[in-house]
Design an enzyme around this catalytic site. Structure first.
Site, PDB file in Angstrom:
ATOM      1  N   GLU A 241      13.888  35.448  16.525  1.00  7.08           N
ATOM      2  CA  GLU A 241      14.528  36.770  16.569  1.00  7.08           C
ATOM      3  C   GLU A 241      13.530  37.837  16.972  1.00  7.08           C
ATOM      4  OE1 GLU A 241      16.300  36.499  12.675  1.00  7.08           O
ATOM      5  OE2 GLU A 241      17.657  34.960  13.437  1.00  7.08           O
TER       6      GLU A 241
ATOM      7  N   HIS B 132       8.964  34.257  14.861  1.00  2.00           N
ATOM      8  CA  HIS B 132      10.373  33.887  14.690  1.00  2.00           C
ATOM      9  C   HIS B 132      11.122  34.193  15.988  1.00  2.00           C
ATOM     10  CE1 HIS B 132      14.491  33.736  13.288  1.00  2.00           C
ATOM     11  NE2 HIS B 132      14.042  33.044  12.252  1.00  2.00           N
TER      12      HIS B 132
ATOM     13  N   GLU C 192      12.473  25.696  14.869  1.00  2.99           N
ATOM     14  CA  GLU C 192      13.807  26.273  14.723  1.00  2.99           C
ATOM     15  C   GLU C 192      14.475  26.357  16.092  1.00  2.99           C
ATOM     16  OE1 GLU C 192      13.989  28.805  10.850  1.00  2.99           O
ATOM     17  OE2 GLU C 192      13.332  30.091  12.473  1.00  2.99           O
TER      18      GLU C 192
ATOM     19  N   LYS D  62      15.477  37.621   6.176  1.00  2.00           N
ATOM     20  CA  LYS D  62      15.734  38.487   7.348  1.00  2.00           C
ATOM     21  C   LYS D  62      16.028  39.915   6.866  1.00  2.00           C
ATOM     22  CE  LYS D  62      17.072  34.377   9.828  1.00  2.00           C
ATOM     23  NZ  LYS D  62      17.861  33.732  10.865  1.00  2.00           N
TER      24      LYS D  62
ATOM     25  N   SER E 255      20.438  26.574  10.342  1.00  2.00           N
ATOM     26  CA  SER E 255      21.673  26.153   9.660  1.00  2.00           C
ATOM     27  C   SER E 255      21.447  25.046   8.632  1.00  2.00           C
ATOM     28  CB  SER E 255      22.731  25.734  10.686  1.00  2.00           C
ATOM     29  OG  SER E 255      23.120  26.843  11.481  1.00  2.00           O
TER      30      SER E 255
ATOM     31  N   GLY F 296      21.829  30.270  12.459  1.00  2.00           N
ATOM     32  CA  GLY F 296      22.994  31.074  12.096  1.00  2.00           C
ATOM     33  C   GLY F 296      24.283  30.639  12.769  1.00  2.00           C
TER      34      GLY F 296
ATOM     35  N   ASN G 101      13.966  32.660   4.395  1.00  2.00           N
ATOM     36  CA  ASN G 101      13.762  33.874   5.196  1.00  2.00           C
ATOM     37  C   ASN G 101      14.990  34.753   5.004  1.00  2.00           C
ATOM     38  OD1 ASN G 101      13.420  35.801   7.148  1.00  2.00           O
ATOM     39  ND2 ASN G 101      13.520  34.393   8.897  1.00  2.00           N
TER      40      ASN G 101
HETATM   41  P1  13P Z   1      19.862  30.086   9.237  1.00  2.00           P
HETATM   42  O1  13P Z   1      19.457  29.139   8.124  1.00  2.00           O
HETATM   43  O2  13P Z   1      20.700  31.230   8.748  1.00  2.00           O
HETATM   44  O3  13P Z   1      20.459  29.350  10.400  1.00  2.00           O
HETATM   45  O4  13P Z   1      18.512  30.776   9.765  1.00  2.00           O
HETATM   46  C1  13P Z   1      17.424  29.981  10.073  1.00  2.00           C
HETATM   47  C2  13P Z   1      16.261  30.857  10.326  1.00  2.00           C
HETATM   48  O5  13P Z   1      16.194  31.556  11.320  1.00  2.00           O
HETATM   49  C3  13P Z   1      15.194  30.878   9.317  1.00  2.00           C
HETATM   50  O6  13P Z   1      14.064  31.535   9.788  1.00  2.00           O
END
Ligand code: 13P
Length: 249
Positions: free
Chosen positions: A95, A93, A163, A11, A209, A169, A9
């Site tokens: 976010e 997601h 997740e 983002k 992560s 992150g 992803n």
């Molecule tokens: P990270 O791998 O940067 O922690 O992000 C995970 C994520 O949100 C994938 O959708």
């Protein structure tokens, strides 16, 4: 045998120049690589799909609107995503749940919209740090599964990504036991709702992560079928070792 998947992803990262990473990734992937999906930002979907045609990589979007069309400025429909050549779309997601106030029922509608355009939905669930610290993880996961998943889920139209919000992150990763517990729980809930035959075949991804250094350990959990990777999917040299670890698991 359940399929294994490594999804990246991106983002809100990347412009056209970064699509060169797709070719690099294809050259670094092992011959026995599992399915690999890259989800770039929407403006790159068409070019990414075109570039990926010469590779084993599939392309997905990061979100879609729940409606087929209409006055929704700035949004994109599942049909538009399919039109770019993409085959997957992430929905729910954390976010988007947080920054765009998406609720379980919105995500359920988005998954159905994805299916209506023949996209596979990658449905995300995961508890916040607050829920985690209050030992509410399994209750939250049960609620999100019940609310975000439509009744017509199959192993072909849906992938589920667990997740934990506090692991995204942050460099913080749950222990292998914690990851295994939640993934086992998800599989058992799916079996109750959809029957064991379907539940056994739905790919369950872990996200939060995932890095080249910890991927092999995470893939040891029986009900982890792959990963949804953020930061470490941006560079082929980071993502390729994660893919290799999955191939070897
Ligand atoms: P990270 O791998 O940067 O922690 O992000 C995970 C994520 O949100 C994938 O959708």
């Amino acid at each position: 045998m359940r399929r294994k998947l490594a999804a990246g992803n991106w983002k809100m990262n990347g412009t056209a120049a970064d699509l060169a990473e797709l070719n690099v990734l294809a050259t670094l992937m092992p011959a026995d690589a599992p399915e690999v999906i890259i989800c770039p930002p929407a403006p790159l979907l068409y070019r990414a799909s075109t570039a990926a045609q010469a590779t084993p990589i599939s392309i997905g979007a990061q979100d879609c609107h729940m409606q087929a069309s209409g006055a929704f400025t700035g949004d994109i429909s599942a049909a538009m995503i399919a039109d770019t050549g993409a085959a997957y779309v992430i929905v729910g997601h954390s976010e988007r749940r947080e920054a765009h106030a998406e609720r379980d029922r919105d995500i359920r509608k988005k998954a159905k919209a994805a299916w209506a355009s023949n996209l596979t939905a990658i449905i995300c669930i995961g508890e916040t740090l607050e829920d985690h610290e209050a030992n509410n993880t399994l209750d939250i996961i049960a609620g999100q599964l019940a609310g975000s998943l439509p009744s017509a889920v199959t192993a072909e139209n849906t992938i589920i990504a667990y997740e934990p919000v506090w692991a995204i992150g942050t460099g913080k990763v749950p222990t292998l036991d914690q990851i295994a517990e939640v993934h086992d729980f998800i599989r058992s809930k799916l079996a109750i709702r959809y029957g064991a035959d379907i539940a056994d075949m739905i790919p369950l991804l872990y996200g939060g992560s995932v890095k080249p250094e910890n991927a092999a350990l995470i893939f040891e959990a029986e009900n982890v079928d792959g990963a949804l990777v953020g930061g470490a999917s941006l560079k082929a040299t980071d993502f390729a070792p994660i893919i290799s670890a999955l191939a070897q698991s």
